[in-house]
Write a protein that holds these residues in place. Structure first.
Motif, PDB file in Angstrom:
ATOM      1  N   LEU A 113      39.120  77.070  28.067  1.00  0.00           N
ATOM      2  CA  LEU A 113      39.803  77.163  26.786  1.00  0.00           C
ATOM      3  C   LEU A 113      39.711  78.425  26.183  1.00  0.00           C
ATOM      4  O   LEU A 113      40.654  78.886  25.646  1.00  0.00           O
ATOM      5  CB  LEU A 113      39.219  76.067  25.861  1.00  0.00           C
ATOM      6  N   ASP A 114      38.524  79.216  26.049  1.00  0.00           N
ATOM      7  CA  ASP A 114      38.290  80.404  25.358  1.00  0.00           C
ATOM      8  C   ASP A 114      39.376  81.271  26.117  1.00  0.00           C
ATOM      9  O   ASP A 114      40.066  82.244  25.378  1.00  0.00           O
ATOM     10  CB  ASP A 114      36.972  81.089  25.468  1.00  0.00           C
ATOM     11  N   ASN A 115      39.362  81.329  27.516  1.00  0.00           N
ATOM     12  CA  ASN A 115      40.197  82.185  28.298  1.00  0.00           C
ATOM     13  C   ASN A 115      41.655  82.084  27.901  1.00  0.00           C
ATOM     14  O   ASN A 115      42.405  83.103  27.620  1.00  0.00           O
ATOM     15  CB  ASN A 115      39.721  82.107  29.739  1.00  0.00           C
ATOM     16  N   ALA A 116      41.914  80.693  27.672  1.00  0.00           N
ATOM     17  CA  ALA A 116      43.422  80.439  27.692  1.00  0.00           C
ATOM     18  C   ALA A 116      43.853  80.752  26.446  1.00  0.00           C
ATOM     19  O   ALA A 116      45.067  81.135  26.073  1.00  0.00           O
ATOM     20  CB  ALA A 116      43.704  79.042  27.943  1.00  0.00           C
ATOM     21  N   GLU A 117      43.046  80.521  25.431  1.00  0.00           N
ATOM     22  CA  GLU A 117      43.310  80.769  23.868  1.00  0.00           C
ATOM     23  C   GLU A 117      43.683  82.209  23.660  1.00  0.00           C
ATOM     24  O   GLU A 117      44.576  82.968  23.050  1.00  0.00           O
ATOM     25  CB  GLU A 117      42.391  80.349  23.020  1.00  0.00           C
ATOM     26  N   LEU A 165      48.550  75.682  24.951  1.00  0.00           N
ATOM     27  CA  LEU A 165      48.073  75.589  26.221  1.00  0.00           C
ATOM     28  C   LEU A 165      47.879  73.994  26.449  1.00  0.00           C
ATOM     29  O   LEU A 165      48.225  73.099  25.686  1.00  0.00           O
ATOM     30  CB  LEU A 165      46.737  76.078  26.414  1.00  0.00           C
ATOM     31  N   VAL A 166      47.859  73.677  27.632  1.00  0.00           N
ATOM     32  CA  VAL A 166      47.836  72.383  28.150  1.00  0.00           C
ATOM     33  C   VAL A 166      46.491  72.005  28.947  1.00  0.00           C
ATOM     34  O   VAL A 166      46.219  72.789  29.635  1.00  0.00           O
ATOM     35  CB  VAL A 166      49.107  71.920  29.205  1.00  0.00           C
ATOM     36  N   PHE A 220      44.396  77.135  35.462  1.00  0.00           N
ATOM     37  CA  PHE A 220      42.917  76.984  36.011  1.00  0.00           C
ATOM     38  C   PHE A 220      42.752  75.734  36.354  1.00  0.00           C
ATOM     39  O   PHE A 220      42.923  74.877  35.855  1.00  0.00           O
ATOM     40  CB  PHE A 220      42.014  77.358  35.050  1.00  0.00           C
ATOM     41  N   VAL A 221      42.536  75.461  37.752  1.00  0.00           N
ATOM     42  CA  VAL A 221      42.334  74.041  38.300  1.00  0.00           C
ATOM     43  C   VAL A 221      40.680  74.004  38.771  1.00  0.00           C
ATOM     44  O   VAL A 221      40.567  74.879  39.614  1.00  0.00           O
ATOM     45  CB  VAL A 221      43.144  73.786  39.520  1.00  0.00           C
ATOM     46  N   VAL A 256      46.172  75.174  31.310  1.00  0.00           N
ATOM     47  CA  VAL A 256      47.234  75.907  31.468  1.00  0.00           C
ATOM     48  C   VAL A 256      47.795  76.684  30.544  1.00  0.00           C
ATOM     49  O   VAL A 256      47.815  75.939  29.019  1.00  0.00           O
ATOM     50  CB  VAL A 256      48.471  75.224  32.124  1.00  0.00           C
ATOM     51  N   ASP A 257      47.992  77.778  30.217  1.00  0.00           N
ATOM     52  CA  ASP A 257      48.651  78.531  29.057  1.00  0.00           C
ATOM     53  C   ASP A 257      49.922  79.060  29.091  1.00  0.00           C
ATOM     54  O   ASP A 257      50.313  78.923  30.362  1.00  0.00           O
ATOM     55  CB  ASP A 257      47.437  79.780  28.606  1.00  0.00           C
ATOM     56  N   ASP A 258      50.594  79.444  28.187  1.00  0.00           N
ATOM     57  CA  ASP A 258      51.950  79.994  28.311  1.00  0.00           C
ATOM     58  C   ASP A 258      51.843  81.479  28.092  1.00  0.00           C
ATOM     59  O   ASP A 258      53.014  81.974  27.605  1.00  0.00           O
ATOM     60  CB  ASP A 258      52.883  79.404  27.357  1.00  0.00           C
ATOM     61  N   GLY A 259      50.833  82.275  28.534  1.00  0.00           N
ATOM     62  CA  GLY A 259      50.813  83.675  28.461  1.00  0.00           C
ATOM     63  C   GLY A 259      51.449  84.282  29.520  1.00  0.00           C
ATOM     64  O   GLY A 259      52.402  83.640  30.306  1.00  0.00           O
ATOM     65  N   GLY A 260      51.154  85.485  29.662  1.00  0.00           N
ATOM     66  CA  GLY A 260      51.853  86.279  30.850  1.00  0.00           C
ATOM     67  C   GLY A 260      51.332  86.116  32.354  1.00  0.00           C
ATOM     68  O   GLY A 260      51.943  86.408  33.191  1.00  0.00           O
ATOM     69  N   GLY A 261      50.335  85.315  32.545  1.00  0.00           N
ATOM     70  CA  GLY A 261      49.927  84.989  33.827  1.00  0.00           C
ATOM     71  C   GLY A 261      48.927  86.041  34.428  1.00  0.00           C
ATOM     72  O   GLY A 261      48.876  86.877  33.949  1.00  0.00           O
ATOM     73  N   ILE A 262      48.533  85.464  35.619  1.00  0.00           N
ATOM     74  CA  ILE A 262      47.482  86.397  36.404  1.00  0.00           C
ATOM     75  C   ILE A 262      48.113  86.785  37.640  1.00  0.00           C
ATOM     76  O   ILE A 262      48.713  85.667  38.526  1.00  0.00           O
ATOM     77  CB  ILE A 262      46.298  85.837  36.743  1.00  0.00           C
ATOM     78  N   PRO A 263      48.475  87.876  38.213  1.00  0.00           N
ATOM     79  CA  PRO A 263      49.133  88.333  39.540  1.00  0.00           C
ATOM     80  C   PRO A 263      48.150  87.686  40.644  1.00  0.00           C
ATOM     81  O   PRO A 263      47.125  87.525  40.656  1.00  0.00           O
ATOM     82  CB  PRO A 263      48.974  89.725  39.569  1.00  0.00           C
TER      83      PRO A 263
END
Length: 429
Positions: free
Chosen positions: A331-335, A342-343, A419-420, A358-365
């Protein structure tokens, strides 16, 4: 080889002794037959000179010695046994014969019928010694010692050559130190157990080198990250002390508190990693993953909107505090990376319980999805957006998931980063 030689020598001695004893018995019988012939021809002398056997005695029907060989002249009757009525001959081995009190002899008795009654002929010769004779024993002992010596020498040479690679491996391992883990033990050319040992030793050295290198990088990164807030705090204090009258002490205090918060978070993460590296086993409580997620979300201060998709009854076996730490780290990373929301999802997938953040940020390549789980790793986007992270949260989260026999990965998503975490479901009660 010594046992084989001893058994072989014993077998040879027994066989030769048996043959020699049968041969000597036949000689005694032949000598007695010659005496019987003399009796029947009435040519029996009072003293016989038969040197082929040790002694001969002839007894008349009254039991008197009427003829004897010269060697035992004057000695008492050598035996008391007589052949049975059904056989004219009998033979025994006597070790306490009156005529031969100190040795064992082979005695043959013959019944010789005569007009005045039954005569008895006794013929005797010394029994074959257990060792048969000295030359045979000398030959057996000498041959056995020679064969044992040759076997020992050959074994020493063969084993020495076979273990030479082991000696080389031991010598190389003896000079490898923690500061010089780049060396490797020599690998023999033959594909055998020693080659496997050398390959296993080299694989162990590879792992040791990687572990030491990882520890060095960890120590270097930890010292750097610890030094950064300390340097910032020192700079703030020194600047304020240079102009104490003009310093904004409340602002300086807030800045110092921010650095202390970062320092405290980093030390906490380092302590958590030390516990995980020590291999402390997690607790085995029955936990509803959805309830745990709801509880942690309820008590957190929200920085962005949080959507919940929780399926209750998804139970796992594990440590509540550690699993809560995984959720909070995610959650800290997603925020830090989310744009507006985030979901958090909890659901069941066959025999696994699944937690998703799941966050709505720029994502990770895709090429960076494993890199972010390394210690002290922060992507450029994370560094530029928020410097509050320690770079240890995701690494700790994955270690905790793996200690629960689960996995933590980054999977494809239509928005941001997903993240799963998958954990084995608790068995039904």
């Amino acid at each position: 080889m010594a046992l084989v030689c001893a058994a072989t020598a014993a077998f040879i001695l027994m066989s030769v002794r048996g043959t020699a004893e049968r041969y000597k018995t036949e000689e005694v019988i032949a000598a007695a037959v010659r005496v019987v012939y003399l009796i029947n021809r009435e040519r029996l002398p009072p003293v016989m000179l038969d040197e082929e056997v040790t002694g001969i005695q002839v007894l008349n029907p009254k039991g008197q010695i009427v003829s004897t060989s010269a060697r035992i002249l004057g000695r008492p009757r050598m035996a008391a046994f007589r052949p049975s009525e059904s056989s004219p001959q009998a033979n025994k081995v006597l070790c306490h014969s009156p005529a031969f009190p100190e040795q064992c002899v082979i005695v043959v008795a013959f019944r010789v019928p005569q007009p005045d009654g039954m005569w008895i002929v006794y013929a005797a010769d010394y029994q074959v010694p257990r060792y048969v004779n000295a030359p045979l024993v000398t030959a057996l002992v000498g041959g056995s010692l020679l064969l044992i010596a040759l076997t020992a020498f050959g074994t020493y040479q063969v084993v020495g050559r076979a273990l030479a690679p082991v000696e080389a491996i031991a010598d190389k391992l003896g000079v490898i130190t923690a500061t010089d883990l780049g060396q490797r033990v020599p690998v023999p050319k033959f594909r055998d157990e020693i080659r496997r040992l050398a390959e296993t030793a080299n694989q162990t050295l590879d792992r040791a080198e990687m572990a030491v290198e990882q520890q060095r990088r960890f120590a270097s990164d930890a010292s750097h990250d610890l030094r950064s807030p300390l340097t910032a705090m020192r700079t703030e204090i020194e600047e304020a002390l240079l102009h104490p009258e003009e310093a904004d002490w409340p602002s300086t205090g807030e800045t110092l508190l921010e650095s202390l918060d970062r320092l405290q978070a980093l030390v906490t993460d380092l302590l958590q990693i030390a516990r995980l590296d020590a291999g402390a086993p997690p607790k085995h409580d029955r936990i509803d993953l959805a309830e745990l997620a709801a509880w942690e979300l309820d008590r957190r201060q929200r920085k962005v909107e949080v959507l919940r998709e929780l399926t209750f009854g998804t139970e796992v076996i594990g440590d509540r505090l550690r699993l809560a730490r995984v959720l909070n780290n995610l959650l800290d990373n997603a925020e830090r990376h989310a744009s507006s929301m985030l979901v958090v999802k909890v659901d069941r997938d066959e025999d696994r319980c699944v937690l998703e953040v799941v966050d709505d940020g720029g994502g990770i390549p895709p090429d960076k999805r494993e890199v972010v789980f390394q210690r002290f790793t922060r992507l450029d986007a994370a560094r530029s957006k928020d410097a509050g992270g320690t770079g240890l949260g995701l690494s700790i989260a994955r270690q905790i998931a793996e200690s629960h026999e689960g996995t933590l990965t980054i999977e494809d998503s239509s928005m941001g980063a997903r993240f799963v975490m998958r954990l084995p479901s608790a068995p039904k009660e």
